[in-house]
Design a protein around this motif. Structure first.
Motif, PDB file in Angstrom:
ATOM      1  N   PHE A  23      69.091 -14.894  14.199  1.00 52.84           N
ATOM      2  CA  PHE A  23      69.106 -16.309  14.160  1.00 52.84           C
ATOM      3  C   PHE A  23      67.575 -16.908  14.516  1.00 52.84           C
ATOM      4  O   PHE A  23      67.261 -17.815  13.740  1.00 52.84           O
ATOM      5  N   LEU A  24      66.953 -16.361  15.436  1.00 59.47           N
ATOM      6  CA  LEU A  24      65.568 -16.748  15.950  1.00 59.47           C
ATOM      7  C   LEU A  24      64.535 -16.573  14.738  1.00 59.47           C
ATOM      8  O   LEU A  24      63.646 -17.429  14.704  1.00 59.47           O
ATOM      9  N   THR A 352      73.347 -12.540   4.596  1.00 61.27           N
ATOM     10  CA  THR A 352      72.013 -12.697   4.795  1.00 61.27           C
ATOM     11  C   THR A 352      71.479 -13.242   6.001  1.00 61.27           C
ATOM     12  O   THR A 352      72.744 -14.302   6.676  1.00 61.27           O
ATOM     13  N   ALA A 353      70.643 -13.157   6.831  1.00 65.47           N
ATOM     14  CA  ALA A 353      70.309 -13.597   7.976  1.00 65.47           C
ATOM     15  C   ALA A 353      70.196 -15.220   8.001  1.00 65.47           C
ATOM     16  O   ALA A 353      70.457 -16.270   8.778  1.00 65.47           O
ATOM     17  N   GLN A 354      69.698 -15.637   6.724  1.00 58.77           N
ATOM     18  CA  GLN A 354      69.450 -17.126   6.375  1.00 58.77           C
ATOM     19  C   GLN A 354      70.796 -17.758   6.312  1.00 58.77           C
ATOM     20  O   GLN A 354      70.728 -18.987   6.803  1.00 58.77           O
ATOM     21  N   ILE A 355      71.785 -17.283   5.681  1.00 60.78           N
ATOM     22  CA  ILE A 355      73.040 -17.919   5.534  1.00 60.78           C
ATOM     23  C   ILE A 355      73.725 -17.894   6.896  1.00 60.78           C
ATOM     24  O   ILE A 355      74.262 -19.252   7.468  1.00 60.78           O
ATOM     25  N   TYR A 356      73.550 -16.829   8.083  1.00 58.79           N
ATOM     26  CA  TYR A 356      74.225 -16.728   9.153  1.00 58.79           C
ATOM     27  C   TYR A 356      73.198 -18.173   9.746  1.00 58.79           C
ATOM     28  O   TYR A 356      74.046 -18.685  10.634  1.00 58.79           O
ATOM     29  N   ALA A 357      72.119 -18.165   9.793  1.00 61.22           N
ATOM     30  CA  ALA A 357      71.405 -19.262  10.384  1.00 61.22           C
ATOM     31  C   ALA A 357      71.673 -20.758  10.181  1.00 61.22           C
ATOM     32  O   ALA A 357      72.098 -21.691  11.130  1.00 61.22           O
ATOM     33  N   ARG A 358      71.734 -20.787   8.996  1.00 62.62           N
ATOM     34  CA  ARG A 358      72.385 -22.187   8.461  1.00 62.62           C
ATOM     35  C   ARG A 358      73.652 -22.373   8.926  1.00 62.62           C
ATOM     36  O   ARG A 358      74.009 -23.497   9.465  1.00 62.62           O
TER      37      ARG A 358
END
Length: 369
Positions: A23-24, A352-358
Protein backbone atom coordinates in the motif's frame (compact mmCIF):
# COMPACT_ATOMS: atom_id res chain seq x y z
CA UNK A 1 -5.70 15.65 2.60
CA UNK A 2 -6.73 12.63 4.65
CA UNK A 3 -4.31 11.64 7.42
CA UNK A 4 -4.16 7.95 8.38
CA UNK A 5 -2.15 6.30 11.14
CA UNK A 6 -1.56 2.56 10.60
CA UNK A 7 -0.81 0.39 13.65
CA UNK A 8 0.64 -3.07 13.06
CA UNK A 9 1.81 -5.52 15.73
CA UNK A 10 4.10 -7.68 13.54
CA UNK A 11 7.74 -7.86 14.59
CA UNK A 12 8.65 -9.87 11.49
CA UNK A 13 7.50 -9.25 7.93
CA UNK A 14 4.47 -11.47 7.40
CA UNK A 15 1.45 -11.21 5.15
CA UNK A 16 -0.04 -8.20 6.97
CA UNK A 17 3.28 -6.37 6.86
CA UNK A 18 3.70 -7.01 3.16
CA UNK A 19 0.20 -5.65 2.53
CA UNK A 20 1.11 -2.46 4.38
CA UNK A 21 4.33 -2.15 2.37
CA UNK A 22 2.51 -2.68 -0.92
CA UNK A 23 0.00 0.00 0.00
CA UNK A 24 2.75 2.44 0.94
CA UNK A 25 4.40 1.98 -2.46
CA UNK A 26 1.27 2.83 -4.42
CA UNK A 27 -1.05 5.06 -2.41
CA UNK A 28 -2.00 8.54 -3.61
CA UNK A 29 0.37 10.85 -1.75
CA UNK A 30 -1.36 13.95 -3.10
CA UNK A 31 -4.56 13.13 -1.23
CA UNK A 32 -3.40 10.96 1.68
CA UNK A 33 -0.75 11.28 4.37
CA UNK A 34 0.14 7.96 6.01
CA UNK A 35 2.36 7.10 8.97
CA UNK A 36 2.88 3.73 10.68
CA UNK A 37 3.27 2.54 14.28
CA UNK A 38 5.32 -0.67 14.68
CA UNK A 39 6.71 -2.64 17.65
CA UNK A 40 10.22 -1.72 18.78
CA UNK A 41 12.74 -3.72 16.77
CA UNK A 42 10.27 -4.67 14.04
CA UNK A 43 11.83 -5.70 10.73
CA UNK A 44 9.19 -3.54 9.08
CA UNK A 45 10.76 -0.29 10.28
CA UNK A 46 13.66 -0.03 7.79
CA UNK A 47 11.45 -1.21 4.92
CA UNK A 48 8.84 1.45 5.69
CA UNK A 49 11.51 4.14 5.98
CA UNK A 50 12.78 3.25 2.51
CA UNK A 51 9.34 4.28 1.25
CA UNK A 52 9.69 7.79 2.73
CA UNK A 53 7.07 7.13 5.37
CA UNK A 54 7.16 8.16 9.02
CA UNK A 55 7.60 5.23 11.42
CA UNK A 56 6.91 5.37 15.15
CA UNK A 57 8.14 2.56 17.41
CA UNK A 58 6.28 1.54 20.55
CA UNK A 59 6.76 -1.10 23.23
CA UNK A 60 4.19 -3.70 24.26
CA UNK A 61 2.42 -4.44 20.98
CA UNK A 62 4.86 -6.96 19.46
CA UNK A 63 2.83 -9.89 18.09
CA UNK A 64 0.01 -9.09 20.54
CA UNK A 65 -3.54 -8.08 19.80
CA UNK A 66 -4.32 -6.82 23.28
CA UNK A 67 -2.16 -5.39 26.05
CA UNK A 68 -3.58 -2.79 28.44
CA UNK A 69 -0.09 -1.47 29.23
CA UNK A 70 0.44 0.02 25.78
CA UNK A 71 -2.94 1.73 25.36
CA UNK A 72 -1.75 4.91 27.10
CA UNK A 73 1.31 5.19 24.85
CA UNK A 74 -0.78 4.59 21.74
CA UNK A 75 -3.23 7.29 22.89
CA UNK A 76 -0.34 9.73 23.27
CA UNK A 77 0.91 8.95 19.73
CA UNK A 78 -2.56 9.27 18.21
CA UNK A 79 -3.15 12.64 19.89
CA UNK A 80 0.27 13.84 18.74
CA UNK A 81 -0.18 12.67 15.14
CA UNK A 82 -3.85 13.72 15.06
CA UNK A 83 -4.92 11.50 12.13
CA UNK A 84 -8.40 11.46 10.61
CA UNK A 85 -8.45 7.68 10.88
CA UNK A 86 -6.56 4.88 12.63
CA UNK A 87 -6.06 1.69 10.61
CA UNK A 88 -5.17 -1.31 12.76
CA UNK A 89 -3.65 -4.63 11.70
CA UNK A 90 -3.73 -7.23 14.46
CA UNK A 91 -3.86 -4.92 17.47
CA UNK A 92 -7.07 -4.49 19.45
CA UNK A 93 -5.16 -2.17 21.79
CA UNK A 94 -4.75 0.23 18.86
CA UNK A 95 -8.48 0.21 18.20
CA UNK A 96 -9.23 1.00 21.85
CA UNK A 97 -6.69 3.84 21.88
CA UNK A 98 -8.08 5.27 18.66
CA UNK A 99 -11.65 5.13 19.93
CA UNK A 100 -10.67 6.87 23.18
CA UNK A 101 -9.15 9.65 21.05
CA UNK A 102 -12.36 10.02 19.05
CA UNK A 103 -10.89 8.82 15.76
CA UNK A 104 -12.44 6.78 12.97
CA UNK A 105 -11.22 3.18 13.26
CA UNK A 106 -10.49 0.76 10.40
CA UNK A 107 -9.68 -2.83 11.27
CA UNK A 108 -8.26 -5.36 8.78
CA UNK A 109 -8.65 -9.09 9.38
CA UNK A 110 -5.65 -10.65 7.60
CA UNK A 111 -6.10 -14.26 8.68
CA UNK A 112 -8.43 -17.22 8.28
CA UNK A 113 -8.65 -20.00 10.85
CA UNK A 114 -11.28 -22.15 12.57
CA UNK A 115 -13.38 -19.97 14.86
CA UNK A 116 -13.28 -21.03 18.50
CA UNK A 117 -16.44 -22.03 20.33
CA UNK A 118 -15.83 -19.17 22.78
CA UNK A 119 -16.85 -16.61 20.15
CA UNK A 120 -19.05 -18.73 17.86
CA UNK A 121 -21.51 -19.60 20.66
CA UNK A 122 -23.30 -17.50 23.24
CA UNK A 123 -22.59 -15.44 25.25
CA UNK A 124 -19.14 -15.02 23.64
CA UNK A 125 -20.61 -14.43 20.20
CA UNK A 126 -22.58 -11.39 21.35
CA UNK A 127 -19.66 -10.02 23.36
CA UNK A 128 -17.35 -10.42 20.36
CA UNK A 129 -19.87 -8.71 18.08
CA UNK A 130 -20.37 -5.75 20.41
CA UNK A 131 -16.66 -5.26 21.06
CA UNK A 132 -15.58 -5.45 17.43
CA UNK A 133 -18.41 -3.33 16.05
CA UNK A 134 -18.01 -0.68 18.75
CA UNK A 135 -14.26 -0.38 18.21
CA UNK A 136 -14.41 -0.42 14.38
CA UNK A 137 -16.04 2.02 11.98
CA UNK A 138 -14.93 -0.02 8.98
CA UNK A 139 -13.86 -3.68 8.90
CA UNK A 140 -11.82 -5.11 6.02
CA UNK A 141 -11.57 -8.84 5.34
CA UNK A 142 -8.81 -9.91 2.93
CA UNK A 143 -10.84 -12.88 1.66
CA UNK A 144 -14.44 -14.10 1.67
CA UNK A 145 -13.28 -16.78 4.11
CA UNK A 146 -11.97 -14.09 6.45
CA UNK A 147 -15.37 -12.41 6.27
CA UNK A 148 -17.00 -15.75 7.11
CA UNK A 149 -14.73 -16.00 10.18
CA UNK A 150 -15.91 -12.59 11.34
CA UNK A 151 -19.61 -13.26 10.77
CA UNK A 152 -19.33 -16.62 12.52
CA UNK A 153 -18.13 -14.62 15.50
CA UNK A 154 -21.30 -12.52 15.40
CA UNK A 155 -20.11 -9.49 13.42
CA UNK A 156 -22.65 -8.14 10.94
CA UNK A 157 -21.76 -8.80 7.30
CA UNK A 158 -22.98 -5.26 6.53
CA UNK A 159 -20.04 -3.96 8.54
CA UNK A 160 -17.43 -5.88 6.50
CA UNK A 161 -15.83 -5.07 3.16
CA UNK A 162 -13.86 -7.76 1.35
CA UNK A 163 -10.69 -6.35 -0.21
CA UNK A 164 -8.43 -8.93 -1.77
CA UNK A 165 -4.69 -8.50 -1.34
CA UNK A 166 -2.55 -7.22 -4.17
CA UNK A 167 1.15 -7.53 -4.96
CA UNK A 168 3.74 -6.17 -7.34
CA UNK A 169 4.29 -8.33 -10.44
CA UNK A 170 7.40 -10.50 -10.41
CA UNK A 171 9.65 -10.46 -13.46
CA UNK A 172 10.82 -13.81 -14.79
CA UNK A 173 14.56 -14.52 -14.67
CA UNK A 174 16.62 -14.93 -17.81
CA UNK A 175 17.17 -18.39 -19.32
CA UNK A 176 20.76 -18.33 -18.04
CA UNK A 177 19.62 -17.50 -14.51
CA UNK A 178 16.97 -20.23 -14.63
CA UNK A 179 19.55 -22.78 -15.77
CA UNK A 180 21.87 -21.81 -12.90
CA UNK A 181 19.08 -22.05 -10.31
CA UNK A 182 18.01 -25.48 -11.57
CA UNK A 183 21.59 -26.68 -11.33
CA UNK A 184 21.79 -25.29 -7.80
CA UNK A 185 18.85 -27.46 -6.69
CA UNK A 186 19.65 -30.48 -8.83
CA UNK A 187 16.64 -30.13 -11.12
CA UNK A 188 16.78 -31.79 -14.54
CA UNK A 189 15.23 -30.22 -17.64
CA UNK A 190 12.66 -33.01 -18.01
CA UNK A 191 11.40 -32.72 -14.42
CA UNK A 192 8.08 -30.98 -13.69
CA UNK A 193 8.68 -28.53 -10.82
CA UNK A 194 6.05 -28.02 -8.11
CA UNK A 195 6.74 -25.41 -5.44
CA UNK A 196 5.06 -24.80 -2.10
CA UNK A 197 5.85 -21.45 -0.46
CA UNK A 198 4.60 -21.55 3.13
CA UNK A 199 5.99 -21.56 6.63
CA UNK A 200 6.72 -25.10 7.78
CA UNK A 201 3.79 -25.66 10.11
CA UNK A 202 1.36 -28.60 10.19
CA UNK A 203 -1.67 -26.58 9.01
CA UNK A 204 0.11 -25.71 5.76
CA UNK A 205 -0.26 -29.34 4.66
CA UNK A 206 3.21 -30.09 3.29
CA UNK A 207 2.70 -33.81 3.92
CA UNK A 208 -0.24 -33.91 1.50
CA UNK A 209 1.95 -32.52 -1.27
CA UNK A 210 4.71 -35.02 -0.46
CA UNK A 211 2.16 -37.85 -0.64
CA UNK A 212 0.78 -36.48 -3.91
CA UNK A 213 4.33 -36.45 -5.26
CA UNK A 214 4.76 -40.05 -4.16
CA UNK A 215 1.62 -41.02 -6.10
CA UNK A 216 2.91 -39.26 -9.22
CA UNK A 217 6.33 -40.85 -8.81
CA UNK A 218 4.74 -44.32 -8.60
CA UNK A 219 3.15 -43.63 -11.99
CA UNK A 220 6.52 -42.85 -13.51
CA UNK A 221 6.02 -39.08 -13.55
CA UNK A 222 9.21 -37.04 -13.34
CA UNK A 223 8.50 -34.40 -10.70
CA UNK A 224 10.55 -32.28 -8.34
CA UNK A 225 8.94 -30.76 -5.25
CA UNK A 226 10.42 -27.59 -3.78
CA UNK A 227 9.61 -26.92 -0.12
CA UNK A 228 10.37 -23.23 0.30
CA UNK A 229 10.69 -21.62 3.72
CA UNK A 230 11.37 -22.53 7.33
CA UNK A 231 9.24 -23.26 10.36
CA UNK A 232 8.59 -25.16 13.54
CA UNK A 233 8.14 -28.64 12.03
CA UNK A 234 10.97 -28.64 9.50
CA UNK A 235 12.71 -31.60 11.14
CA UNK A 236 9.44 -33.58 11.18
CA UNK A 237 8.87 -32.92 7.47
CA UNK A 238 12.45 -33.93 6.67
CA UNK A 239 11.94 -37.16 8.63
CA UNK A 240 8.74 -37.80 6.70
CA UNK A 241 10.56 -37.34 3.39
CA UNK A 242 13.16 -39.89 4.56
CA UNK A 243 10.47 -42.31 5.72
CA UNK A 244 8.61 -42.15 2.39
CA UNK A 245 11.79 -42.46 0.28
CA UNK A 246 11.17 -39.10 -1.36
CA UNK A 247 14.67 -37.66 -0.91
CA UNK A 248 15.30 -37.82 -4.64
CA UNK A 249 12.12 -35.85 -5.33
CA UNK A 250 11.81 -33.30 -2.52
CA UNK A 251 14.20 -30.35 -2.18
CA UNK A 252 14.29 -28.10 0.91
CA UNK A 253 15.39 -24.62 -0.18
CA UNK A 254 15.20 -22.94 3.22
CA UNK A 255 14.33 -19.25 3.42
CA UNK A 256 14.47 -17.59 0.00
CA UNK A 257 15.04 -13.85 -0.14
CA UNK A 258 14.98 -13.67 -3.94
CA UNK A 259 11.44 -14.89 -4.66
CA UNK A 260 11.90 -14.11 -8.36
CA UNK A 261 14.66 -16.71 -8.61
CA UNK A 262 12.62 -19.57 -7.17
CA UNK A 263 9.35 -18.71 -8.93
CA UNK A 264 11.12 -18.66 -12.28
CA UNK A 265 11.91 -22.38 -12.09
CA UNK A 266 8.41 -23.50 -11.06
CA UNK A 267 5.89 -25.05 -13.42
CA UNK A 268 3.05 -24.85 -10.91
CA UNK A 269 2.53 -23.77 -7.30
CA UNK A 270 0.85 -25.84 -4.62
CA UNK A 271 -1.08 -24.77 -1.54
CA UNK A 272 -2.34 -27.54 0.75
CA UNK A 273 -3.42 -25.42 3.75
CA UNK A 274 -6.15 -26.74 6.01
CA UNK A 275 -5.97 -24.56 9.11
CA UNK A 276 -5.03 -21.02 8.17
CA UNK A 277 -5.01 -19.28 4.80
CA UNK A 278 -6.32 -15.91 3.69
CA UNK A 279 -5.26 -14.53 0.31
CA UNK A 280 -1.88 -16.14 -0.35
CA UNK A 281 0.60 -13.52 -1.57
CA UNK A 282 2.83 -16.28 -2.94
CA UNK A 283 0.01 -17.49 -5.20
CA UNK A 284 -0.54 -13.93 -6.44
CA UNK A 285 3.15 -13.44 -7.20
CA UNK A 286 3.19 -16.71 -9.10
CA UNK A 287 0.10 -15.69 -11.07
CA UNK A 288 1.83 -12.48 -12.12
CA UNK A 289 4.43 -14.68 -13.86
CA UNK A 290 1.84 -17.01 -15.38
CA UNK A 291 2.24 -19.87 -12.89
CA UNK A 292 -0.98 -21.87 -12.32
CA UNK A 293 -1.67 -23.44 -8.94
CA UNK A 294 -3.25 -26.54 -7.43
CA UNK A 295 -4.76 -25.59 -4.08
CA UNK A 296 -6.92 -26.94 -1.27
CA UNK A 297 -10.53 -25.79 -0.96
CA UNK A 298 -9.77 -23.98 2.29
CA UNK A 299 -9.81 -20.36 3.39
CA UNK A 300 -9.07 -17.76 0.74
CA UNK A 301 -7.74 -20.22 -1.85
CA UNK A 302 -11.02 -20.44 -3.84
CA UNK A 303 -11.02 -16.63 -4.01
CA UNK A 304 -7.67 -16.68 -5.82
CA UNK A 305 -7.83 -19.85 -7.93
CA UNK A 306 -10.76 -20.50 -10.26
CA UNK A 307 -10.78 -24.22 -11.02
CA UNK A 308 -10.13 -24.85 -14.69
CA UNK A 309 -8.97 -21.28 -15.30
CA UNK A 310 -5.75 -20.45 -13.43
CA UNK A 311 -5.41 -23.82 -11.71
CA UNK A 312 -7.40 -26.47 -9.89
CA UNK A 313 -8.93 -26.82 -6.43
CA UNK A 314 -8.61 -30.19 -4.70
CA UNK A 315 -10.46 -31.70 -1.74
CA UNK A 316 -9.08 -30.79 1.66
CA UNK A 317 -6.43 -33.21 2.98
CA UNK A 318 -6.80 -35.41 -0.12
CA UNK A 319 -3.42 -36.25 -1.67
CA UNK A 320 -4.96 -38.45 -4.36
CA UNK A 321 -7.21 -35.64 -5.54
CA UNK A 322 -4.25 -33.26 -5.50
CA UNK A 323 -2.12 -35.68 -7.52
CA UNK A 324 -4.96 -36.11 -10.01
CA UNK A 325 -5.06 -32.40 -10.80
CA UNK A 326 -1.28 -32.03 -10.98
CA UNK A 327 -1.20 -34.96 -13.40
CA UNK A 328 -3.98 -33.37 -15.47
CA UNK A 329 -1.84 -30.25 -15.97
CA UNK A 330 1.29 -32.28 -16.69
CA UNK A 331 -0.42 -34.48 -19.29
CA UNK A 332 -2.32 -31.74 -21.13
CA UNK A 333 -0.03 -29.09 -22.69
CA UNK A 334 -3.01 -27.14 -24.08
CA UNK A 335 -4.59 -26.86 -20.62
CA UNK A 336 -1.23 -25.90 -19.13
CA UNK A 337 -0.66 -23.10 -21.67
CA UNK A 338 -4.22 -21.83 -21.26
CA UNK A 339 -3.78 -21.67 -17.48
CA UNK A 340 -0.50 -19.79 -17.79
CA UNK A 341 -2.14 -17.04 -19.82
CA UNK A 342 -5.26 -17.01 -17.66
CA UNK A 343 -3.12 -16.64 -14.51
CA UNK A 344 -1.56 -13.43 -15.83
CA UNK A 345 -4.90 -12.11 -17.03
CA UNK A 346 -6.65 -12.69 -13.69
CA UNK A 347 -3.72 -11.17 -11.81
CA UNK A 348 -3.75 -7.99 -13.89
CA UNK A 349 -7.53 -7.63 -13.50
CA UNK A 350 -7.82 -8.32 -9.76
CA UNK A 351 -4.63 -8.62 -7.78
CA UNK A 352 -2.15 -5.82 -8.54
CA UNK A 353 -0.80 -3.66 -5.74
CA UNK A 354 -2.26 -0.60 -7.48
CA UNK A 355 -5.78 -2.06 -7.38
CA UNK A 356 -5.29 -2.96 -3.71
CA UNK A 357 -4.13 0.59 -2.87
CA UNK A 358 -7.12 2.21 -4.63
CA UNK A 359 -9.53 -0.07 -2.74
CA UNK A 360 -7.97 0.78 0.63
CA UNK A 361 -8.10 4.51 -0.20
CA UNK A 362 -11.84 4.17 -0.85
CA UNK A 363 -12.31 2.67 2.62
CA UNK A 364 -10.41 5.61 4.13
CA UNK A 365 -12.66 8.04 2.26
CA UNK A 366 -15.80 6.24 3.42
CA UNK A 367 -14.58 6.21 7.03
CA UNK A 368 -13.98 9.97 7.26
CA UNK A 369 -17.04 11.17 5.29
Amino acid sequence: MIKVLNIISDKNIGGAGRCVLNFLKYYDRDNFQVSVVVPKGSLLKPEIEKLNTKVIEVSGIADKSFDTKCIGELKRIIKEENPDAVHTHGTFSGRIAGKLCGKKIIYTRHSVFPVSKKISTQPGKTINKLANEFFSDEIIAVAEAAKDNLTEGGISDKKIKVILNGVEPVKRCTDEEIKATKEKYGIKDDEFVIGIMARLEAVKGHRYLIDAGRILKSKGKKVKILIIGTGGIESEIRDYVDKTNMNDTVVFTGFIKNVREILSIMDIQANASYGTEATSLALLEGMSMGIPAVVSNYGGNPGVITSGENGYIFKLKDSEDMALYIEKIMDNPDIFEYMKEKSKEIFNNKFTAQIYARNIENVYRDAVK
